[in-house]
Design an enzyme around this catalytic site. Sequence first.
Site, PDB file in Angstrom:
ATOM      1  N   LYS A   1       5.165 107.450  76.449  1.00 15.84           N
ATOM      2  CA  LYS A   1       5.000 108.754  75.801  1.00 15.84           C
ATOM      3  C   LYS A   1       3.792 109.439  76.444  1.00 15.84           C
ATOM      4  O   LYS A   1       2.777 108.775  76.718  1.00 15.84           O
ATOM      5  CB  LYS A   1       4.745 108.519  74.316  1.00 15.84           C
ATOM      6  CG  LYS A   1       4.658 109.765  73.459  1.00 15.84           C
ATOM      7  CD  LYS A   1       4.417 109.350  71.995  1.00 15.84           C
ATOM      8  CE  LYS A   1       4.554 110.520  71.034  1.00 15.84           C
ATOM      9  NZ  LYS A   1       4.406 110.081  69.612  1.00 15.84           N
TER      10      LYS A   1
ATOM     11  N   SER B   1       8.143 112.180  66.899  1.00 14.79           N
ATOM     12  CA  SER B   1       7.713 112.881  68.088  1.00 14.79           C
ATOM     13  C   SER B   1       7.943 112.105  69.381  1.00 14.79           C
ATOM     14  O   SER B   1       7.914 112.699  70.462  1.00 14.79           O
ATOM     15  CB  SER B   1       6.228 113.229  67.970  1.00 14.79           C
ATOM     16  OG  SER B   1       5.443 112.063  67.915  1.00 14.79           O
TER      17      SER B   1
ATOM     18  N   SER C   1       6.975 108.573  63.915  1.00 14.38           N
ATOM     19  CA  SER C   1       7.344 109.019  65.263  1.00 14.38           C
ATOM     20  C   SER C   1       7.870 107.958  66.211  1.00 14.38           C
ATOM     21  O   SER C   1       8.341 108.295  67.290  1.00 14.38           O
ATOM     22  CB  SER C   1       6.159 109.707  65.927  1.00 14.38           C
ATOM     23  OG  SER C   1       6.098 111.038  65.490  1.00 14.38           O
TER      24      SER C   1
HETATM   25  N1  GLN Z   1       6.879 113.990  61.963  1.00 11.42           N
HETATM   26  C1  GLN Z   1       5.573 113.684  61.482  1.00 11.42           C
HETATM   27  C2  GLN Z   1       4.647 114.844  61.775  1.00 11.42           C
HETATM   28  O1  GLN Z   1       5.108 115.819  62.242  1.00 11.42           O
HETATM   29  C3  GLN Z   1       5.075 112.413  62.099  1.00 11.42           C
HETATM   30  C4  GLN Z   1       4.698 112.584  63.513  1.00 11.42           C
HETATM   31  C5  GLN Z   1       4.177 111.310  64.101  1.00 11.42           C
HETATM   32  O2  GLN Z   1       4.397 110.225  63.592  1.00 11.42           O
HETATM   33  N2  GLN Z   1       3.427 111.473  65.183  1.00 11.42           N
HETATM   34  O3  GLN Z   1       3.487 114.791  61.554  1.00 11.42           O
END
Ligand code: GLN
Length: 486
Positions: A79, A154, A178
Amino acid sequence: MSLVDCSMLELAGRLERKEASSVEATRACLSRIDAVDGRVRAFLKVDAAGALAAAEASDRRRAAGKPAGPLDGVPVGLKDLFITEGLETTAGSKILEGFVPPYDGTPVRLLKEAGLPILGKLNLDEFAMGSSTESSGFHPTHNPWDLARSPGGSSGGSAAAVAAREAFGALGTDTGGSIRQPAAFTNLVGVKPTYGRVSRYGVIAFASSLDQVGPLTRTVADAAALLQVLAVHDAKDSTSAVQPASDYRAGLEGGVAGMTLGLPREYFADGMDSEVEAAVRAAARAYEKLGAKVVEVSLPHTRYALATYYLIAPAEASANLARYDGVRYGLRAEGVKGLGDLYVRTRTQGFGAEVKRRILLGTYALSAGYYDAYYLKAQKVRTLIRRDFEAAFKEVDVMVSPTSPVPAFRLGEKTGDPLSMYLMDVFTLPCNLAGLPGLSLPCGFTRAGLPIGLQLLGRPFDEARLFQVARAFEREHDFSSRKPGL
Ligand code: GLN
């Protein structure tokens, strides 16, 4: 079976037996990237030269009978939130475009020391804020199971690349789901370890009290092997756990007989897709057949988790993102009239809408006069959520739930309504708030052919048990062996 379809450990076996070389495996990934990534768009940057050089070094070690570890030579992706020496790192944001870090973060260093070639940097929602990869500052990523749909987020680039056979495994980060949600959307195993299990040194921070690094792979054993490489104490991260990790693969085949698994009542809420619910309930019955006792448990504060997370995460993000000011990293606005103007124009140009929304929310929640009412209150509710889990884990060994209330949604379906996007995380974020380990594994498909994920939650530092429980299911079902017809 073609080389790219091997799991990480199957490839490692072939490398060990000299049936394949790391250079061949790396080239196979690179040609797969050439063939499909124009449609999937998982990668932000491919580092063919770096990956091949690492693969050659790996082959030399194997030839000399001195592999650096069990996964030496198995190519993976990262990532683009992981700092990589000499390789552009953007966090999916225009504000960091062109930023080339001078050092490797700890997870990357550990991968390199273990001999894993790094294929490149994978797309994500900007600064990991999102659940669909659509808030990337560059482009969305497409789900290999249905290119019109999101791979989740994400860590959507990481998930899509592994599902599409462009990489054998990948690292993601999980602040509120994520790793697990994209794993669920793409038929992968994804693990969010216990808070502190993996060093975050050199991982671009989103919400520091929630962020964790973890693997996305096609099998449970791969996830166990990859996490093993990362789960070491690091003095450079003050939250890094001192206790040694257990051997994650030793008890993998131990089964679930005699274990008690809990179904949290609050995780079977209205609004859940009926096919998701049916698959998860079928998985619970499968565990019963395998000898586990399955009981219903209650986590009464679950309904406050979303609101709590969306105060704490933006608050921490607003502080962490203050450093992107046009002075030290990446983008710098041109033609400015002084320092204040530089800050304003750089941040206005460099950050996307979702990141700005979080900074505004977080700054407000932390401001004088509102801190007690919002941030402090959220921290107190967080404690109640953690205590719910502590109480439930006196009765059960592992909690079983859906990972996401719905399967992969269409690209564009939720971008107009941030709240509907936030709701994607209801089942994943309590685990981060409580600091617990969580794992998502394939547990079925919808009639339309979309993968469904099963979430397992465990006691702190009980990752080995999550792998064991996940493996017991995987062994009896063939979901993991299915691949998208790209
Ligand atoms: N979808 C969640 C957010 O937007 C979690 C994102 C993540 O785990 N980085 O914060």
